[in-house]
Design an enzyme around this catalytic site. Structure first.
Site, short mmCIF file in Angstrom:
data_model
loop_
_atom_site.label_atom_id
_atom_site.label_comp_id
_atom_site.label_asym_id
_atom_site.label_seq_id
_atom_site.Cartn_x
_atom_site.Cartn_y
_atom_site.Cartn_z
N LYS A 26 -7.08 12.39 -4.49
CA LYS A 26 -8.32 13.00 -5.22
C LYS A 26 -8.68 14.22 -4.51
O LYS A 26 -8.97 15.12 -5.18
CB LYS A 26 -9.16 11.71 -5.44
CG LYS A 26 -10.47 12.14 -6.18
CD LYS A 26 -11.11 11.01 -6.53
CE LYS A 26 -10.86 9.82 -7.09
NZ LYS A 26 -11.65 8.64 -7.01
N ARG A 96 -16.73 8.85 -3.14
CA ARG A 96 -15.47 8.06 -3.66
C ARG A 96 -14.44 8.16 -2.74
O ARG A 96 -14.06 8.84 -1.92
CB ARG A 96 -14.95 8.93 -4.72
CG ARG A 96 -15.95 9.04 -6.08
CD ARG A 96 -15.11 10.03 -6.75
NE ARG A 96 -16.33 10.66 -7.82
CZ ARG A 96 -16.29 10.29 -9.02
NH1 ARG A 96 -15.68 9.34 -9.50
NH2 ARG A 96 -17.42 10.76 -9.87
N GLY A 105 -8.90 1.60 -9.25
CA GLY A 105 -9.96 0.83 -9.34
C GLY A 105 -9.86 -0.29 -8.17
O GLY A 105 -10.56 -1.33 -7.97
N MET A 107 -10.13 0.60 -4.74
CA MET A 107 -11.26 0.78 -3.56
C MET A 107 -12.55 1.18 -4.41
O MET A 107 -12.78 1.00 -5.53
CB MET A 107 -10.70 2.03 -2.89
CG MET A 107 -9.79 1.47 -1.78
SD MET A 107 -9.07 2.72 -0.78
CE MET A 107 -8.29 3.85 -1.83
N ARG A 340 -5.17 14.29 -11.80
CA ARG A 340 -3.71 13.89 -11.15
C ARG A 340 -2.65 13.73 -12.00
O ARG A 340 -2.85 13.68 -13.25
CB ARG A 340 -4.49 12.45 -10.18
CG ARG A 340 -4.87 11.54 -11.39
CD ARG A 340 -5.15 10.11 -11.00
NE ARG A 340 -5.95 9.39 -12.05
CZ ARG A 340 -6.43 8.39 -11.75
NH1 ARG A 340 -6.78 8.00 -10.41
NH2 ARG A 340 -7.04 7.58 -12.60
N HIS A 456 -9.13 -0.53 -17.68
CA HIS A 456 -8.45 -1.00 -16.46
C HIS A 456 -7.12 -1.77 -16.74
O HIS A 456 -6.11 -1.49 -16.37
CB HIS A 456 -9.51 -1.97 -15.68
CG HIS A 456 -8.56 -2.54 -14.60
ND1 HIS A 456 -7.91 -3.80 -14.42
CD2 HIS A 456 -8.65 -2.05 -13.21
CE1 HIS A 456 -7.33 -3.94 -13.11
NE2 HIS A 456 -7.76 -3.17 -12.29
N SER A 765 34.21 -4.26 -0.18
CA SER A 765 33.12 -4.14 -1.06
C SER A 765 31.85 -5.15 -0.14
O SER A 765 32.18 -6.28 0.11
CB SER A 765 33.30 -5.17 -2.25
OG SER A 765 32.10 -5.22 -3.14
N CYS A 832 28.15 -4.50 -3.76
CA CYS A 832 28.18 -5.56 -4.79
C CYS A 832 26.91 -6.68 -4.61
O CYS A 832 26.70 -7.60 -5.64
CB CYS A 832 29.26 -6.15 -5.17
SG CYS A 832 29.99 -7.19 -4.02
N TYR A 852 31.06 3.69 -4.51
CA TYR A 852 30.46 3.04 -5.65
C TYR A 852 29.43 1.99 -5.27
O TYR A 852 29.27 1.57 -4.20
CB TYR A 852 31.14 2.70 -6.65
CG TYR A 852 32.02 1.16 -6.19
CD1 TYR A 852 31.56 0.15 -6.50
CD2 TYR A 852 33.22 1.36 -5.72
CE1 TYR A 852 31.97 -0.97 -6.27
CE2 TYR A 852 33.92 0.15 -5.17
CZ TYR A 852 33.29 -0.96 -5.35
OH TYR A 852 33.83 -2.33 -4.95
#
Ligand code: PEP
Ligand code: MG
Length: 876
Positions: A26, A96, A105, A107, A340, A456, A765, A832, A852
């Protein structure tokens, strides 16, 4: 200690986009707006360093911070020509929170700070609006009482409700100045009673209390939970923004609103927002008054609307991203309060990224890096079947897309309980508050009776990618009776409903769903990702249906076909049990003969679907007890088949019992003890290949994988078995078959001895599920009970079974990769375990130079995008 406080238009921090670590999101954004010369009310940011210091020093605000804050207040006084605590022209401020990433919401915030019994009279005079002045004062006392003095807000709300009842009015707006005077006194009495002290009249005392409370709110329960869910480090801390107040509730030439520069649900390039004339910001998001569509402002306040549009495009161009903006109009003057990057649905994220490339605002690489792979999940899951019958019982706002069905529950705790019982819940609330965060996370979908598209519930649900219908005024919720009514419908707790966050509809029962549409912008992003990435993406799949889904999602082969899953089928299980429980080789061979055709047919189907691509088939792995009969009926069935008595079977079961099955008779150890099982499986694979050839189907090159190997001899013996079987089948059909043999690396010893093992393996693998289990010595089945404590105590940042432990398990992978390739340069390497679908782990795999990753079908697109991001990040 470094600099503690930064004025919004400071010269010290040049690149404000990257100064979030110090100023919080902020603060950094306010500073950037001020530098762009947008109308930002003057103010300053107390840096996150102060928060760090605060927690290290007994939660005390240092004298230096107090001194510098006083100096900065003087600067605001100079700019606004007002004075803090002044009896004639008082300066009011907001305090703030603001951390590096937005925690909506979670804090605390305090508004109208600086009002007291005297300054409120001055405000009344200046604005010639007694009602406004007193309303502002009571809001401040209420907020201060709640946030700083810890008095629950409902005590204040009850005082207002009782007052309105006595006066016979419904809306707050019907209360006059005198009424608020009375309530202000009641509020002060309440504070005296609950906090055992007077509401402070000294404005600086108010300020220190507010800064203290905002810093404390970094460690509030809800903030901690939010951080845990979103993997936000605890040490970041919050900044504190102190800013001159502007008022949107001083009359009809005032307004307040929130806006997105593009539609956050669909991504469409259009102004999307809500506003309220004569209101404070909290009125828009609290859902107490239903806000107007921002487009209507073009009529009600055309000059402001034009100005807003201009600022929206300026901010979008600067940030190169969709912005979420808060603004206030005070006596026809526009003030920008916040900007933001806006939270958006997965669909919107993709559309915005693709559109911004078209608009030449960002490059393809930026677009790829912009999309969080995890949010694709919401796009890949089914939506409501349009043709299905639906009994719509109510509707609301389409706040967050996707369909969800589940049991109606009216509390966050109940939603959590249902999740623990593996049941789906729809959390139904009048409106949600930050305390509901755990329940929202646990629920499949969220339904609220109140609140707009920016409430909210809507914001948080979109962030979580959960379906949400908000503001359904048709439903009347009764928490006491645990039911809601809609027209003649009465829906009780536990009843199943379906919500569609795309249309806002609420339906009775479970409505069938259809496959997602992954064409258009989605497929464009996938094509871009495929052009960038180097890692291949395969899938873990063992059924034709899943294999088909995975191939449609772009899987480039199968990285893990767990053959034991093919045994669980109801029809086959008797033969499998027969195989396990048989005492003689003869009996076992008979059982295997019955299983062979099933296996062969499964492989044939899978090879057909994956035609032309590699398929890794893993030979039988799990502990045998998983297949044992449990009920008396099952025992009797096997006994009959095997011509044995029930008690014989029962004693065989006791014989087979293992204390530690995960470390017991499983994996290649089964192949060593019962080579005929592996032989049957290899026969099925090769016969399926022969069948493909016979039917002229372009087949696959199978990669036969031996599980749970830890020694060279194990793979040597079992590779021999595979080769011998292949030779037999080739001879039988006079055909040449191409295949590879490799192993899973899922035990630390195998990783360490990788060089020797590679002599007998064409590929490795990494089975990171077992490798994590055995590296930590933590059971993958039992860890759920205590892993949370490990995360809470910061021993683990994340659950290592979800995101790879780079320093331990990762190190073993690096060792095995290096040693394996030393022996065999062309050794193919993949992963995997579950980690193959986790973006952070995929980044690790790219850096560790694997070939992969393999993941569950629905995670294939996520892995494709994550692999592209990993490559781009590595190059940068
Ligand atoms: C693993 O251990 O990571 C793996 C993929 O095998 P499984 O989960 O079947 O043990
Ligand atoms: Mg394993």
């Amino acid at each position: 200690m470094s600099k503690l406080i930064y004025r919004f238009n400071n010269k010290e921090l040049k690149n404000n986009i990257n100064s979030k670590d110090i100023l919080g999101g902020k603060g950094a954004n306010l500073a950037l707006m001020a530098k762009l010369k947008l109308p930002v009310p003057p103010g300053f940011t107390i840096s996150t360093k102060v928060c760090e210091y605060f927690y290290k020093n007994n939660k005390k605000i240092s004298n230096k911070v107090i001194q510098q804050t006083k100096e900065e207040i003087k600067i605001i006084e100079k700019i606004t020509k007002k004075k803090f605590g002044d009896l004639y022209n008082p300066l009011l401020i907001s305090v703030r929170s603001g951390s590096r990433v937005s925690m909506p919401g979670m804090m605390d915030t305090i508004l109208n700070l600086g009002l007291n019994d005297k300054t409120v009279i001055a405000l009344r005079k200046i604005t010639s609006n007694g009602r406004f002045a007193k309303d502002s004062y009571r809001r401040f006392i209420q907020m201060y009482g709640n946030v700083v003095l810890g008095i629950e807000s409902h005590f204040f709300e009850e005082l207002i409700e009782n007052y309105k009842l006595t006066k016979g009015v419904i809306q707050d707006t019907e209360l006059e100045e005198d009424d608020w005077d009375g309530l202000i006194q009641n509020f002060k009495d309440l504070i005296k009673e609950k906090a055992k002290k007077n509401f402070p009249q000294d404005v600086y005392e108010q300020l220190w209390g507010a800064i203290h409370a905002v810093l404390l709110s970094w460690n509030s329960k809800r903030a901690k939970t939010y951080r845990k869910i979103n993997y936000i480090p605890d040490h970041w801390g919050t900044a504190v923004n102190v800013q001159a107040m502007v008022f949107g509730n001083m009359g009809n030439d005032c307004a307040t609103g929130v806006a997105f520069t593009r539609n956050p649900s669909t991504g469409k390039k259009e102004i999307f927002g809500e506003y309220l004339i004569n209101a404070q910001g909290e009125d828009v998001v609290a859902g107490t008054r239903t806000p107007e569509n921002l487009l209507k402002m073009n009529k009600s306040m055309p000059k402001i609307f034009k100005e807003l549009n201009f600022f929206f495009s300026k901010l979008e161009k600067k940030y190169k991203d969709m912005q979420d903006i808060e603004f206030t109009v005070e006596n026809n003057k526009l003030w920008m309060l916040q900007t933001r990057s806006g939270k958006r649905t997965a669909k919107a994220a993709i559309k915005i990224a693709v559109d911004m490339v078209k608009e030449k605002l960002i490059s393809i690489k930026e677009a790829i890096l912009r999309i969080d792979p995890n949010i694709l999940d919401t796009l890949l899951h089914p939506t409501l079947d349009e043709k299905a019958e639906k009994e719509v019982i109510a509707s609301g706002l389409p706040a967050s897309p996707g369909a969800a069905s589940g049991k109606v529950t009216f509390s966050a705790e109940e939603a959590e309980k249902l999740k623990e019982q593996l049941q789906d819940a729809i959390l139904v609330r009048i409106e949600t508050s930050p305390e509901d965060i755990n329940g929202m996370h646990a629920a499949k979908g969220i339904l609220t009776a109140r609140g707009g598209m920016t409430s909210h519930a809507a914001v948080v649900a979109r962030g979580m990618g959960k379906p949400c219908v908000s503001g359904s005024s048709e439903i009347k919720i009764d928490y006491e009776k645990k039911e809601f009514k809609s027209g003649e419908y009465i829906i009780k707790e536990g009843q199943i409903i379906t919500i569609d966050g795309g249309s806002g509809k609420i339906m009775l029962g479970k409505v069938p769903t259809v496959k997602p549409d992954i064409s258009g912008d989605f497929s464009k992003v996938m094509v871009w990702a495929d052009q960038i990435r180097k890692l291949k993406v395969r899938t873990n799949s063992e059924t034709p249906a899943d294999t088909k889904i995975a191939r449609d999602f772009g899987a480039e082969g199968i990285g893990l076909c767990r053959t034991e899953h093919m045994f669980f089928n109801e029809k086959r299980i008797v033969s499998v049990r027969q195989m396990i429980l048989s005492k003689t080789l003869e009996d076992r061979r008979l059982a295997l003969k019955k299983i062979l055709p099933y296996q062969k047919n499964d492989f044939f189907e899978i090879f057909k679907i994956m035609s032309g691509l590699p398929v890794t088939v893993r030979l039988l792995d799990p502990p045998l007890h998983e297949f044992l009969p449990k009920t008396d009926k099952d025992i009797a069935d096997v006994a009959k088949e095997l011509n044995m008595s029930n008690s014989d079977i029962k004693s065989r079961i006791v014989e087979l019992h293992e204390q530690n099955p995960m470390l017991g008779h499983r994996g290649c150890r089964l192949g060593i003890s019962f080579p005929e099982i592996y032989k049957m499986q290899c026969t099925a694979i090769f016969e399926a290949l022969v069948e493909c050839k016979r039917k002229n189907i372009k087949s696959v090159i199978p990669e036969i994988m031996i599980p749970l190997v830890s020694t060279t001899s194990e793979i040597q013996i079992l590779k021999n078995l595979v080769d011998k079987t292949a030779t037999e089948i080739q001879k039988k059909h006079s055909l040449k078959i191409k295949y590879y043999v490799g192993t899973m690396i899922e035990l630390p010893r195998a990783a360490i001895r990788a060089k020797d093992i590679a002599k007998y393996a064409d590929f490795f693998s990494f089975g990171t599920n077992d490798l994590t289990q055995t590296t930590f010595g933590i059971s993958r089945d039992d860890s759920g009970k205590f892993l949370n404590d490990y995360v809470d105590n910061k021993i683990f940042n994340k659950d290592p079974f979800i995101s790879i432990d780079e320093r331990g398990v990762g190190e073993l992978i690096r060792i095995a990769t290096e040693r394996g390739r030393l022996e065999k340069k062309a050794l193919k390497l993949g992963i995997c375990g579950e980690h193959g679908g986790d973006p952070a782990s995929i980044e690790f795999c790219e850096n560790a130079k694997l070939n992969y990753v393999s993941c569950s079908p629905y995670r294939v697109p996520i892995a494709r995008l994550a692999a592209a991001q990993a490559y781009l990040k590595k190059k940068n």
